[in-house]
Every structure is written in structure tokens, then in C-alpha cells.
Design a protein around this motif. Structure first.
Motif, PDB file in Angstrom:
ATOM      1  N   SER A  16      -3.199 -11.551 -24.045  1.00  0.00           N
ATOM      2  CA  SER A  16      -3.375 -12.617 -23.062  1.00  0.00           C
ATOM      3  C   SER A  16      -4.428 -12.246 -22.019  1.00  0.00           C
ATOM      4  CB  SER A  16      -2.042 -12.916 -22.373  1.00  0.00           C
ATOM      5  OG  SER A  16      -2.201 -13.813 -21.313  1.00  0.00           O
ATOM      6  N   VAL A  92      -1.359 -17.768 -24.944  1.00  0.00           N
ATOM      7  CA  VAL A  92      -0.473 -17.276 -25.989  1.00  0.00           C
ATOM      8  C   VAL A  92       0.187 -18.452 -26.693  1.00  0.00           C
ATOM      9  CG1 VAL A  92       1.714 -16.041 -26.419  1.00  0.00           C
ATOM     10  CG2 VAL A  92       0.008 -15.058 -24.882  1.00  0.00           C
ATOM     11  N   ASP A 114       0.179 -15.888 -31.728  1.00  0.00           N
ATOM     12  CA  ASP A 114       0.273 -14.550 -31.148  1.00  0.00           C
ATOM     13  C   ASP A 114       1.681 -13.982 -31.326  1.00  0.00           C
ATOM     14  OD1 ASP A 114      -2.434 -14.539 -29.665  1.00  0.00           O
ATOM     15  OD2 ASP A 114      -1.479 -16.389 -28.979  1.00  0.00           O
TER      16      ASP A 114
END
Length: 340
Positions: A16, A92, A114
Motif C-alpha cells: 500500500s 488495496v 492484494d
């Protein structure tokens, strides 16, 4: 070697940090989410927000089944339709109760997840920062509850009620594919659940479309020995195929149920069995083949076909083909007989 939650969280935070903008996380379930998906998503939102992310639960498809609508309403689960979201706004993306490339979620092909958390067999090979797929478990909610417990996070009444209903519905009161982890989690979360709201979720008022589907299912059901098949025709919402399949499985002469229906020109199918060592997920993938997306696990499975249906006659032909293919898979040579 067990799953390393702390390492997974740190990997996602590192991922992130490479992206500009706020730490926002989008949590996606499979389309037309069921209680296990919803509870797992709600739990992940709680966890990710504790870890510094702003969480949003995205909705692909619709929520049609009365119990699922009641769950969203009673527990005030905030859902954002995926078509109203810009994925570029999220640092994310998490998939819960689904996986990349399975065809049953709304994650665009050009965006990799992710986080992937699921209890279905592994269907993808890509490396992601947080990958936790445990087909030995009966529910994805069990995995997420384990995260919260490991992190020492209080779950509160709403989340406890969500987990309780998810485990109850996904495992049919712990009688279907429930592992020791499901049984332990159920005892723990039910102690904190709101039973009045749980009753409101499990016993909702249902619309006319429910009774139309039940009537149509009973009239259309065909018995092929221990296989029961149902063509529901046009559906008001896609998860009626799963609802009817569950409803028909208790028929005393049947061990397998295949239910098929069409919603907005898309064909949906659900497969159910009461054979504990069956492989319904693998079976339905063979039946559907390259014509659609399908999956599941031992006793429950479902899928949809890619081609749009233009007429009722075309749906009948597709249904007949699916019945033929599943009978071949089951080596079923019985003669058809109407249920009623």
C-alpha cells in the motif's frame, strides 16, 4: 506451518505504501454474496480498519434471498455497488470467499488482488502479498474470525451475529462440511450474538417470487433415480437456484440435486448432494467446462454460463445438455419421472 498473519499484514502495508493517496481498502466478495461472504467481508473491514486502512465493502450482483437481505438490513452492513466505485481510489483490494480468475466476482481482469482469503480449493497461481486459502475449512468466516481472535480484537454484537449466521447457514447448522474450527468458532461467537436479530434474519417475510419459485420447482422437478433436476426458468434473482436446490435435497429418494435458472439472460446453476465424501465442486467444473465459471467444494457447488440466453427454448436446450452431462458424470442411467 501455519499462516503468518502478522507477516501478511506487513506485506500489504508495504504494498500500500508504494501507492500515492490514502490507505483505502476495497473488500470484494463473490457476486450475489451469501452470508459467509458477507460476514467474512465485514470481519475483514474491522481488521483492516484496525490496521490503519479505510475499508469499503463492494457489492457485485445483487442480494436477492430474503435471509441475506435481512442480514444486511438487521446488521446495517454498508455495501457499495462495484459499478459506482473507481478501483484506482483503493491502495488495496481484498477478495474474500472467492479467488482471482474464477469468473464469480467483479474484480476486473487488469487489477490483481492484494489479499485473497477463501475456503474453496485453490484456483489461481499468482503470488499476492496476503494469500490464505484453506479448503479444509467449512467457511471463509472461520478464517477471518481467527484473524480477529489472534489480533485480540473485540468483535461486538453485530459482527458476532454475522459470524453466527454465516457459520449456521454455510454448514447447515454444523452438519455439512463443518470442521472442528467451525464448531469452536460457532460456540464462541454465538455467546455474543443478538438472538432477536438472528431470529429476524433466519425467519424473514418473503415476497411472492419465493412462492412462485417453490411452485415452479415442485411442478418442474424430475427424478432420475437418486438425481433430482429442476429447470426454474426465469428468476427474479439468481440465488433462487441455490435456495431451491437446498430445499429439494431432503427428498428421501435423492442424493443429488441440480437446479438451473435464468436471470437477466444469464444461466445460473446449483448442485447439492448429501454424500459427505463427494466432490461437487470438481464435478460441476467438468460439467460446465469452458462454457462458464463454476466451483465449490465437497457437497455444494454452483456456477454460471458465459453465453446470454435469448429465449425460453434456448434455456430448455441448455438445461437438457447440463442434465445429460451430469448424468454421464454420475453414471446415472435411470429413467426420468416427474416428482409430482
Amino acid at each position: 506451518m501455519g499462516f503468518d498473519l502478522d507477516a501478511a499484514i506487513q506485506a500489504v502495508k508495504k504494498q500500500s505504501a508504494k501507492k500515492s493517496g490514502p490507505a483505502r481498502a476495497l473488500i470484494l466478495t463473490h457476486d450475489n454474496p451469501d452470508p459467509d461472504s458477507l460476514a467474512a467481508a465485514l470481519g475483514m473491514k474491522h481488521l483492516l480498519e484496525h490496521e490503519g486502512f479505510e475499508g469499503t465493502i463492494g457489492l457485485g450482483g445483487i442480494i436477492g434471498r430474503a435471509e441475506n437481505r435481512a442480514m444486511v438490513r438487521e446488521l446495517k452492513i454498508a455495501l457499495s455497488p462495484i459499478e459506482r466505485l473507481d478501483l484506482n481510489d483503493f491502495a488495496v483490494v481484498a477478495l474474500v470467499d472467492t479467488q482471482p480468475g474464477t469468473g464469480n466476482n467483479s474484480l476486473p481482469a487488469d487489477r490483481m488482488a492484494d489479499i485473497v482469503i477463501d475456503h474453496h480449493p485453490v484456483r489461481f497461481e499468482a503470488n499476492v502479498p496476503w494469500k490464505d486459502v484453506r479448503p479444509e475449512l467449512g467457511a471463509t468466516a472461520t478464517i477471518v474470525y481467527g484473524y480477529l481472535k489472534e489480533r485480540g480484537l473485540p468483535i461486538g454484537v453485530d459482527l458476532a451475529t454475522a459470524f453466527t449466521y454465516a457459520l449456521k447457514s454455510e454448514t447447515r447448522d454444523l452438519g455439512r462440511e463443518a470442521s472442528p474450527q467451525e464448531r469452536s468458532a460457532y460456540i464462541e461467537v454465538m455467546a455474543q450474538a443478538d438472538y432477536q436479530r438472528l431470529y429476524a434474519i433466519t425467519s424473514p417475510k418473503v415476497g411472492r417470487e419465493h412462492f412462485v419459485a417453490v411452485d415452479r420447482a415442485l411442478r418442474a422437478a424430475v427424478s432420475w433415480g437418486d438425481l433430482l433436476t429442476v429447470n426454474l426458468g426465469t428468476l427474479d434473482f439468481p440465488d433462487l437456484v441455490a435456495e431451491v436446490a437446498d430445499m429439494m435435497l431432503p427428498y428421501d429418494k435423492c442424493r443429488w440435486v441440480l437446479c438451473v435458472g435464468e436471470h437477466e439472460q444469464v444461466v445460473y446453476l446449483s448442485l447439492r448432494t448429501d454424500i459427505t465424501d463427494a466432490t461437487a465442486g470438481a464435478l460441476i467444473r467438468r460439467v460446465v467446462g469452458t462454457k462458464g465459471a463454476a466451483g465449490g467444494h465437497g457437497m455444494i457447488a454452483g456456477g454460471r454460463l458465459f453465453a446470454e440466453v435469448q429465449s425460453y427454448g434456448e434455456l430448455n436446450r441448455i438445461y437438457d445438455d447440463l442434465v445429460t452431462r451430469i448424468r454421464e458424470e454420475l453414471k446415472n442411467s435411470a429413467q426420468p419421472k416427474p416428482l409430482l
